[in-house]
Each structure stands twice: as structure tokens, then as C-alpha cells.
Scaffold this active site. Sequence first.
Site, mmCIF file in Angstrom:
data_model
loop_
_atom_site.group_PDB
_atom_site.id
_atom_site.type_symbol
_atom_site.label_atom_id
_atom_site.label_comp_id
_atom_site.label_asym_id
_atom_site.label_seq_id
_atom_site.Cartn_x
_atom_site.Cartn_y
_atom_site.Cartn_z
ATOM 1 C CB THR A 43 14.455 -2.314 -5.925
ATOM 2 O OG1 THR A 43 14.402 -2.491 -7.335
ATOM 3 C CG2 THR A 43 15.702 -2.993 -5.383
ATOM 4 C CG LEU A 44 12.595 0.435 -0.027
ATOM 5 C CD1 LEU A 44 13.968 0.243 0.599
ATOM 6 C CD2 LEU A 44 12.095 1.854 0.187
ATOM 7 C CE LYS B 1 14.802 -4.442 -12.228
ATOM 8 N NZ LYS B 1 13.652 -3.633 -11.806
ATOM 9 C CG ASP C 81 16.794 -1.260 -8.918
ATOM 10 O OD1 ASP C 81 17.245 -0.541 -8.012
ATOM 11 O OD2 ASP C 81 15.985 -0.855 -9.771
ATOM 12 C CD GLU D 80 12.607 -4.828 -8.572
ATOM 13 O OE1 GLU D 80 12.885 -3.766 -9.166
ATOM 14 O OE2 GLU D 80 13.202 -5.231 -7.554
ATOM 15 C CB ALA E 203 11.558 -3.383 -15.867
ATOM 16 N N PRO F 164 6.489 4.021 5.465
ATOM 17 C CG PRO F 164 7.574 4.552 7.473
ATOM 18 C CD PRO F 164 7.005 3.394 6.697
#
Length: 232
Positions: free
Chosen positions: A18-19, A39, A56, A118, A120, A207
Site C-alpha cells: 500500500t505504501l 484494492k 489500505d 493492489e 492481498a 528507505p
Amino acid sequence: MAKHNFFVAGTDTDAGKTLVSTGILQAANRLGLQTIGLKPVAAGSEETPEGLRNDDALKLQQAASIKLGYDSVNPITLAAAVAPHIAAAQVGRSLSADRIAALCRGSMMQRADLLLIEGAGGWRVPLNGREMLSRVPQLLETPVILVIGMKLGCINHALLSAEAIVRDGLRIAGWVANRIDPHMACYEDNLATLRGLFQAPLLGEVPYLANPTPEAVADCLDLSALLADVRG
């Protein structure tokens, strides 16, 4: 219909799908592109006055430039934070790859420049006794963006996931290295190994972020390979 459609898969639960997805959407938004994030199946949701809502899915909805209704972003919302087929069984529901793919196709008809679907968990998440969620991108014929959660064991997880994706007849359009363990030993060596083993382009190296945001992730990404991917 969206010009570039991609399925976002992770090497494991909490790899950062998700990020990274919201970061990709944000980076595309900066380029003036019209974006959508989906999603289709989400397990682990909170009851709200509007109904069940998954965090999410809400993040994807917010990050996209085309504001679809929640039910379009996340048509299958399950309460329990467990594997989707288990969460569905707990409430007497059944999941089907054909049905999920059909729901995605409805949103894919939108005139967007970039659309992300996305997944799961990891690649082999069961939907029922015979189908995996990986069947959905197969039905949709979408290239895959693989999010690699950078931690001990990630090389094995990444290679097994990549082998399964290719065996399923799909192409890896790109991958993102997402550092989820700030104390990972030999991080640079692991990243160099993955660079050498993957033929697909590295879209970015994220990062470890104490306060992760789509904007911070977008700063780490280069979407040129995705946007040049006319087969997407």
C-alpha cells in the site's frame, strides 16, 4: 480504458504494497497523470457509519487523482484481519477470481493514465479451495509490480515470488525495494544481489521511513519504465 494497468504484489504480508502503491500514484499525479488505485479484496476492516472500511483501501482512494467511490475501490471488504478466504468463510461468503476480475474490469474502463490493482498478502493467497488471488491478474492480463520488503530472507521470498509470477504467464514490469527493517544486516549487499538477479527494472529504493507518506515514497521512485510500458 486506463492506458497502463498493473497488479501490485508483495513478497509477503507487510512488505509495503500500500505504501509503495500510494507512492506510485503520487509520483504519477505529479506528472499530471490521471490515476486510480484499487484494492478489490481487503481483509481487516473497521465498522464505520458508512459501513466496513479498510485502511489500505482508504489510502489508495485518497492518493488517486480520480476519486472513485469506496465500493469501487474496495468492492469486497472483510472484517477479520486474516487470510481473505478465512475472513469470507466466517461471514458466510465465498470468493471467486472471476467475480473479482469482473469488478476490477468495471473500474478499468475509466479513462485513466495509470491504474493499480493492489493484491492481498503475498502472491499465493487463497480465495477458495481451488483458486488463488494470483488468478485475478492472470484473468486481467496485467503486468506485475513486485514490492520486495527488505529484511532477512527477502532474496528467497523475492525469487520464489518472481518464479511464480512468471510461471503464471505474467510479466514483472518493475520492482521496488522497500526497507521495512532499519536494522537489516548487509542491506546494500542484499540489494546488489537482487539487482543482479532481476531483469525487470528497479523502480525505486524506499528507505526505512519512521513516518511514511506517499509523498516521501514518490520522491524515491522513477516511473519512466512503467510509463514506457506500452504493453501495460
